[in-house]
Design a protein around this motif. Structure first.
Motif, PDB file in Angstrom:
ATOM      1  N   PRO A 199       0.829  -1.213   0.000  1.00 10.87           N
ATOM      2  CA  PRO A 199       0.000   0.000   0.000  1.00 10.87           C
ATOM      3  C   PRO A 199       0.860   1.258   0.000  1.00 10.87           C
ATOM      4  CG  PRO A 199      -0.809  -1.601   1.596  1.00 10.87           C
ATOM      5  CD  PRO A 199       0.519  -2.106   1.129  1.00 10.87           C
ATOM      6  N   ASN A 200       0.238   2.380  -0.296  1.00  9.38           N
ATOM      7  CA  ASN A 200       0.970   3.636  -0.431  1.00  9.38           C
ATOM      8  C   ASN A 200       1.278   4.273   0.919  1.00  9.38           C
ATOM      9  OD1 ASN A 200       2.186   5.764  -1.873  1.00  9.38           O
ATOM     10  ND2 ASN A 200       0.320   6.981  -1.718  1.00  9.38           N
ATOM     11  N   TYR A 201       1.965   3.513   1.789  1.00 11.30           N
ATOM     12  CA  TYR A 201       2.355   4.039   3.095  1.00 11.30           C
ATOM     13  C   TYR A 201       3.527   5.012   2.937  1.00 11.30           C
ATOM     14  CZ  TYR A 201      -0.149  -0.084   4.940  1.00 11.30           C
ATOM     15  OH  TYR A 201      -1.092  -1.035   5.238  1.00 11.30           O
ATOM     16  N   GLU A 202       3.702   5.864   3.958  1.00  7.95           N
ATOM     17  CA  GLU A 202       4.908   6.682   4.001  1.00  7.95           C
ATOM     18  C   GLU A 202       6.122   5.776   4.196  1.00  7.95           C
ATOM     19  OE1 GLU A 202       3.728  11.145   5.572  1.00  7.95           O
ATOM     20  OE2 GLU A 202       4.773   9.787   6.917  1.00  7.95           O
ATOM     21  N   VAL A 203       7.193   6.058   3.476  1.00  2.00           N
ATOM     22  CA  VAL A 203       8.420   5.265   3.553  1.00  2.00           C
ATOM     23  C   VAL A 203       9.614   6.201   3.689  1.00  2.00           C
ATOM     24  CG1 VAL A 203       9.978   3.724   2.294  1.00  2.00           C
ATOM     25  CG2 VAL A 203       7.512   3.312   2.244  1.00  2.00           C
ATOM     26  N   SER A 204      10.547   5.833   4.566  1.00  2.00           N
ATOM     27  CA  SER A 204      11.815   6.542   4.697  1.00  2.00           C
ATOM     28  C   SER A 204      12.951   5.530   4.642  1.00  2.00           C
ATOM     29  CB  SER A 204      11.878   7.327   6.015  1.00  2.00           C
ATOM     30  OG  SER A 204      10.836   8.284   6.092  1.00  2.00           O
ATOM     31  N   VAL A 205      14.087   5.956   4.108  1.00  2.00           N
ATOM     32  CA  VAL A 205      15.274   5.107   4.032  1.00  2.00           C
ATOM     33  C   VAL A 205      16.400   5.786   4.795  1.00  2.00           C
ATOM     34  CG1 VAL A 205      17.015   4.100   2.499  1.00  2.00           C
ATOM     35  CG2 VAL A 205      14.606   4.091   1.834  1.00  2.00           C
ATOM     36  N   LEU A 206      17.089   5.002   5.650  1.00  2.00           N
ATOM     37  CA  LEU A 206      18.204   5.503   6.443  1.00  2.00           C
ATOM     38  C   LEU A 206      19.502   4.887   5.953  1.00  2.00           C
ATOM     39  CD1 LEU A 206      15.625   5.711   8.347  1.00  2.00           C
ATOM     40  CD2 LEU A 206      17.253   5.722  10.234  1.00  2.00           C
ATOM     41  N   THR A 207      20.536   5.726   5.871  1.00  2.00           N
ATOM     42  CA  THR A 207      21.885   5.285   5.541  1.00  2.00           C
ATOM     43  C   THR A 207      22.828   5.759   6.636  1.00  2.00           C
ATOM     44  OG1 THR A 207      21.401   5.530   3.180  1.00  2.00           O
ATOM     45  CG2 THR A 207      23.709   5.304   3.805  1.00  2.00           C
ATOM     46  N   LEU A 208      23.692   4.864   7.131  1.00  2.00           N
ATOM     47  CA  LEU A 208      24.643   5.198   8.191  1.00  2.00           C
ATOM     48  C   LEU A 208      26.017   5.492   7.602  1.00  2.00           C
ATOM     49  CD1 LEU A 208      23.644   2.458  10.794  1.00  2.00           C
ATOM     50  CD2 LEU A 208      22.994   4.878  10.812  1.00  2.00           C
ATOM     51  N   PHE A 209      26.827   6.268   8.351  1.00  2.00           N
ATOM     52  CA  PHE A 209      28.129   6.687   7.837  1.00  2.00           C
ATOM     53  C   PHE A 209      29.308   6.212   8.676  1.00  2.00           C
ATOM     54  CE2 PHE A 209      25.162   9.885   6.207  1.00  2.00           C
ATOM     55  CZ  PHE A 209      25.420   9.763   4.859  1.00  2.00           C
ATOM     56  N   ASN A 210      29.125   5.998   9.963  1.00  2.00           N
ATOM     57  CA  ASN A 210      30.248   5.615  10.808  1.00  2.00           C
ATOM     58  C   ASN A 210      30.756   4.228  10.424  1.00  2.00           C
ATOM     59  OD1 ASN A 210      30.362   7.929  12.582  1.00  2.00           O
ATOM     60  ND2 ASN A 210      28.426   7.230  13.440  1.00  2.00           N
ATOM     61  N   ASP A 211      31.990   3.918  10.831  1.00  2.00           N
ATOM     62  CA  ASP A 211      32.586   2.611  10.581  1.00  2.00           C
ATOM     63  C   ASP A 211      33.073   2.037  11.913  1.00  2.00           C
ATOM     64  OD1 ASP A 211      33.615   0.382   9.374  1.00  2.00           O
ATOM     65  OD2 ASP A 211      35.448   1.359   8.640  1.00  2.00           O
ATOM     66  N   PRO A 212      32.424   0.963  12.435  1.00  2.00           N
ATOM     67  CA  PRO A 212      31.273   0.266  11.861  1.00  2.00           C
ATOM     68  C   PRO A 212      30.023   1.160  11.859  1.00  2.00           C
ATOM     69  CG  PRO A 212      31.664  -0.480  14.097  1.00  2.00           C
ATOM     70  CD  PRO A 212      32.832   0.392  13.740  1.00  2.00           C
ATOM     71  N   PRO A 213      29.030   0.831  11.015  1.00  2.00           N
ATOM     72  CA  PRO A 213      27.874   1.715  10.859  1.00  2.00           C
ATOM     73  C   PRO A 213      26.998   1.770  12.105  1.00  2.00           C
ATOM     74  CG  PRO A 213      27.530  -0.340   9.667  1.00  2.00           C
ATOM     75  CD  PRO A 213      28.953  -0.354  10.143  1.00  2.00           C
ATOM     76  N   TYR A 214      26.786   2.969  12.628  1.00  2.00           N
ATOM     77  CA  TYR A 214      25.881   3.162  13.761  1.00  2.00           C
ATOM     78  C   TYR A 214      25.553   4.648  13.865  1.00  2.00           C
ATOM     79  CZ  TYR A 214      29.567   5.354  16.529  1.00  2.00           C
ATOM     80  OH  TYR A 214      30.537   6.228  16.977  1.00  2.00           O
ATOM     81  N   ALA A 215      24.506   4.934  14.598  1.00  2.00           N
ATOM     82  CA  ALA A 215      24.158   6.304  14.963  1.00  2.00           C
ATOM     83  C   ALA A 215      23.649   6.279  16.394  1.00  2.00           C
ATOM     84  CB  ALA A 215      23.107   6.883  14.031  1.00  2.00           C
ATOM     85  N   LEU A 216      24.017   7.277  17.177  1.00  2.00           N
ATOM     86  CA  LEU A 216      23.572   7.382  18.561  1.00  2.00           C
ATOM     87  C   LEU A 216      22.340   8.277  18.651  1.00  2.00           C
ATOM     88  CD1 LEU A 216      26.984   7.881  20.428  1.00  2.00           C
ATOM     89  CD2 LEU A 216      25.652   5.776  20.215  1.00  2.00           C
ATOM     90  N   PHE A 217      21.424   7.906  19.552  1.00  2.00           N
ATOM     91  CA  PHE A 217      20.263   8.751  19.806  1.00  2.00           C
ATOM     92  C   PHE A 217      19.853   8.590  21.267  1.00  2.00           C
ATOM     93  CE2 PHE A 217      18.474   4.650  18.766  1.00  2.00           C
ATOM     94  CZ  PHE A 217      17.329   4.534  19.535  1.00  2.00           C
ATOM     95  N   ASP A 218      19.021   9.506  21.753  1.00  2.00           N
ATOM     96  CA  ASP A 218      18.608   9.474  23.155  1.00  2.00           C
ATOM     97  C   ASP A 218      17.131   9.105  23.257  1.00  2.00           C
ATOM     98  OD1 ASP A 218      17.088  11.686  22.583  1.00  2.00           O
ATOM     99  OD2 ASP A 218      18.292  13.094  23.719  1.00  2.00           O
ATOM    100  N   SER A 219      16.626   9.103  24.479  1.00  2.00           N
ATOM    101  CA  SER A 219      15.253   8.667  24.716  1.00  2.00           C
ATOM    102  C   SER A 219      14.210   9.637  24.193  1.00  2.00           C
ATOM    103  CB  SER A 219      15.021   8.448  26.226  1.00  2.00           C
ATOM    104  OG  SER A 219      15.895   7.473  26.713  1.00  2.00           O
ATOM    105  N   ASN A 220      14.619  10.833  23.833  1.00  2.00           N
ATOM    106  CA  ASN A 220      13.690  11.762  23.199  1.00  2.00           C
ATOM    107  C   ASN A 220      13.618  11.545  21.701  1.00  2.00           C
ATOM    108  OD1 ASN A 220      12.519  13.103  25.287  1.00  2.00           O
ATOM    109  ND2 ASN A 220      13.886  14.855  25.238  1.00  2.00           N
ATOM    110  N   GLY A 221      14.372  10.568  21.196  1.00  2.00           N
ATOM    111  CA  GLY A 221      14.340  10.292  19.771  1.00  2.00           C
ATOM    112  C   GLY A 221      15.119  11.280  18.944  1.00  2.00           C
ATOM    113  N   ILE A 222      16.198  11.826  19.515  1.00  2.00           N
ATOM    114  CA  ILE A 222      17.012  12.819  18.828  1.00  2.00           C
ATOM    115  C   ILE A 222      18.415  12.268  18.628  1.00  2.00           C
ATOM    116  CG2 ILE A 222      17.934  15.159  18.899  1.00  2.00           C
ATOM    117  CD1 ILE A 222      14.897  14.988  18.613  1.00  2.00           C
ATOM    118  N   VAL A 223      18.929  12.392  17.420  1.00  2.00           N
ATOM    119  CA  VAL A 223      20.256  11.884  17.092  1.00  2.00           C
ATOM    120  C   VAL A 223      21.321  12.715  17.785  1.00  2.00           C
ATOM    121  CG1 VAL A 223      21.900  11.509  15.216  1.00  2.00           C
ATOM    122  CG2 VAL A 223      19.493  10.957  14.886  1.00  2.00           C
ATOM    123  N   VAL A 224      22.330  12.034  18.322  1.00  2.00           N
ATOM    124  CA  VAL A 224      23.465  12.657  18.989  1.00  2.00           C
ATOM    125  C   VAL A 224      24.678  12.473  18.081  1.00  2.00           C
ATOM    126  CG1 VAL A 224      24.988  12.581  20.990  1.00  2.00           C
ATOM    127  CG2 VAL A 224      22.522  12.240  21.277  1.00  2.00           C
ATOM    128  N   GLY A 225      25.247  13.564  17.591  1.00  2.00           N
ATOM    129  CA  GLY A 225      26.389  13.453  16.709  1.00  2.00           C
ATOM    130  C   GLY A 225      25.957  13.342  15.261  1.00  2.00           C
TER     131      GLY A 225
END
Length: 400
Positions: free
Chosen positions: A345-371
């Motif tokens: 179905p025509n749901y909203e879709v988003s794609v995420l790509t990571l950059f760190n090596d190894p790939p990761y991203a940090l975030f907090d409990s408010n749902g906000i990316v750190v760094g």
């Protein structure tokens, strides 16, 4: 024009736990004289927590939730002060030393051509910084002349900066947003927007009826957002909140010329050679990727979620690309680079790509990316200032 690529490269370091009220108090002093600095703006970046220092330089920020913040202090005649601070308990007697800075007079430009160029650049900036959705139509830039622009025609890149707060009143969501814009770069060839800075959200005054409308629109902006997704991820509530994660595999089309070449050739052959123009225009409107496929089985939270380096921080990690479906809203825009199975179905879709090596991203409990943030494509790439919420925002009504 909607951008496929949208990287938030500014640091967002807010509170991490709900339901607790903590305080930061301290004093702002002149580095050279050790005297208190009055009238300084003190705030936690990307939040609604802010105040002004008193006549002796003292200040208090109250009703805070525990977590990691970026504390920002600005004052006329001083360099901007930034400090990452962890708030696990009340922070008392914090001393902030401000370094005096010579006040630079802004250049006044009066030529007609320069004014026309500034107006053109401003309209380009406003569309891609504030947005072009319905909310953006109700956003008013109070002091646009604080902005300086450089446009590089050969690279179709717009650079913007400001040496004081850029103030925007978002009359759709009921916020006055004060933004310290450290950097802004809009690449029209690669269709990529990046910016860095700090911002403070302040409530606009309004009637009870207006405030009710603002709450509804804020909830609309929140549900389905990246903030909503990351909060649901660490709480293991993806399904209940309407999200589904899949693994996406894809390859760049090796036959596709670079974006710069496509633009150059379209300009070269426009009105000269219809066939040649159409050849490169077909590349322009075609997806960048081939052999696209999403996994048949959804990923669960524990498959991509890890503990962060300290309490209250989390890491998201995955191979290749993360395909996020939000089932509670239909997509209204067409993204040619976002793969959609024919039976989905025509749901909203988003794609995420990571950059760190190894790939990761940090975030907090408010749902906000750190760094460093993931690269967002699809629905989340549309987010502009017109839809952004403070990091301490909580929805006024539960998800239906």
């Amino acid at each position: 024009m909607l951008f496929r690529w949208f990287a938030f490269l500014f640091i967002m370091l807010p509170a991490v736990l709900l339901g607790q009220n903590l305080t930061i108090n301290g004093k702002i002093v002149n580095k050279e004289s050790s005297r208190g600095v009055a009238g300084a703006s003190v705030f936690l970046s990307n939040s609604s927590f802010g105040t002004t220092s008193s006549s002796d330089g003292t200040f208090t920020l109250s009703r805070l939730r525990p977590g990691q913040y970026t504390l920002v202090v600005t004052a006329i005649g001083y360099a901007v002060y930034n400090k990452i601070i962890m708030v696990n308990a009340d922070v008392a007697d914090l001393t902030i030393t401000m370094e005096p800075r010579a006040i630079m007079l802004r250049e006044v430009t009066i030529s007609g051509s320069s004014r026309a160029n500034w107006n053109r650049n401003y309209e380009m900036f406003k569309k891609d910084f504030i947005g072009n959705d319905e909310n953006a139509k109700q956003c008013v830039v109070i002091n646009p002349k604080v902005l300086d622009f450089t446009y590089r025609k050969s690279k179709q890149t717009l650079i913007a900066s400001a040496d004081e707060f850029l103030i925007v009143e978002n009359k759709a969501l009921g916020y006055r947003v004060k933004f310290l814009l450290n950097s802004f770069s809009l690449d029209n060839l690669e269709q990529r927007l990046t910016y860095q800075g700090s911002r403070l959200f302040e409530e606009l005054p309004g009637s009870a009826a207006q405030k009710k409308k603002w709450l509804l629109k804020r909830d609309r902006a929140y549900y389905g957002s990246a903030m909503h997704f990351l909060r649901s991820l660490y709480q293991n509530k993806l399904k209940e909140e309407g999200f589904e994660m899949r693994k996406l595999t894809r390859e760049s089309d090796p036959s596709r010329p670079s974006a710069a070449v496509i633009q150059q050739k379209m300009q070269q052959f426009n009105g000269v050679s219809r066939d040649s123009f159409q050849y490169y225009h077909d590349f322009y409107i075609s997806p960048r990727y081939i052999h696209q496929k999403i996994s048949t089985v959804p990923w669960l939270s524990f498959e991509v979620l890890r503990d962060g380096p300290q309490p209250g921080l989390y890491a998201i990690t995955f191979p290749q690309y993360l395909y996020v479906i939000y089932k509670n809203r239909e997509e209204t825009e067409a993204f040619k680079d976002i793969y959609r199975p024919l039976d989905m179905p025509n749901y909203e879709v988003s794609v995420l790509t990571l950059f760190n090596d190894p790939p990761y991203a940090l975030f907090d409990s408010n749902g906000i990316v750190v760094g460093e943030s993931p690269l967002f494509e699809g629905a989340w790439s549309k987010a502009r200032l017109s839809e952004l919420l403070p990091v301490d925002y909580t929805p006024s009504a539960p998800l239906n």
